[in-house]
Scaffold this active site. Sequence first.
Site, PDB file in Angstrom:
ATOM      1  N   TYR A 165     -22.364  20.348 -14.752  1.00  0.00           N
ATOM      2  CA  TYR A 165     -21.778  21.076 -15.881  1.00  0.00           C
ATOM      3  C   TYR A 165     -20.814  22.169 -15.429  1.00  0.00           C
ATOM      4  O   TYR A 165     -19.659  22.217 -15.882  1.00  0.00           O
ATOM      5  CB  TYR A 165     -22.885  21.690 -16.739  1.00  0.00           C
ATOM      6  N   LYS A 169     -16.645  22.349 -16.044  1.00  0.00           N
ATOM      7  CA  LYS A 169     -15.943  23.381 -16.803  1.00  0.00           C
ATOM      8  C   LYS A 169     -14.880  24.069 -15.947  1.00  0.00           C
ATOM      9  O   LYS A 169     -13.814  24.438 -16.453  1.00  0.00           O
ATOM     10  CB  LYS A 169     -16.938  24.398 -17.360  1.00  0.00           C
TER      11      LYS A 169
END
Length: 242
Positions: A165, A169
């Site tokens: 994750y 990002k």
Amino acid sequence: MTQEKKVALVTGANKGIGTEIARQLGQHGYTVLIGARDAQRGEAAAAALRTEGLDAHPLVLDVTDAASVQAAANHINGQFGRLDALVNNAGVLLDSMPPSTLPVDVLRATFETNVFGVVQVIQMLLPLLRATPNARIVNMGSGMGSLTLTSDAQNMRSGNPMIAYAPSKAALHAVTVQFANELRTTDIKVNAADPGYVATDMTGQQGFNSLHDGALPAVRLATLPDDGPTAGFFDITGSVPW
């Protein structure tokens, strides 16, 4: 143009922050398109917003499926003839174990939605955005993707290492800057928004910020004036370090 009213598409908008972004854009007078993979969930979210007097419409959209994205682009062009704001909110958080043991397939699946899906959506909708005066693109980033914040041992984000994750990002932030650089000579502005730690399904319903406050950075960037920034990263308080 088939109409003068501004149109905004929010991906992953059938719940959580996505729905709240759509709600606030609707309150700004936009026609809001509720992007969702599941048609019934998208219609339910749009119907709920319509009960509040907002102009909301469901749009079946799977950001990882090129045919789905192209069909959505064709629908927007045929039905509305314009797209003033694109908020790339759809995302996944699949990390369930430390970086040293997380399967690489989970990393691939995360990037497929959080990075490649966003690029695909922007590329396929860019003709509509280019044809609309002063269009805005907002990518939903995260403080977990900030190298400055996550490399600080005193920052709470460094205590939750993620190999899927957080890097996805960070990559999305870089994607944001590169699209902004390409489009600097146009009226299109491209920025990343950090909602902060909001209680949603993604965070296990834990967080400090309300849905309303979590949506504000994206809404502000989607409604930027002509002299607003591009290639930036912002949360509710202002600029966030990359």
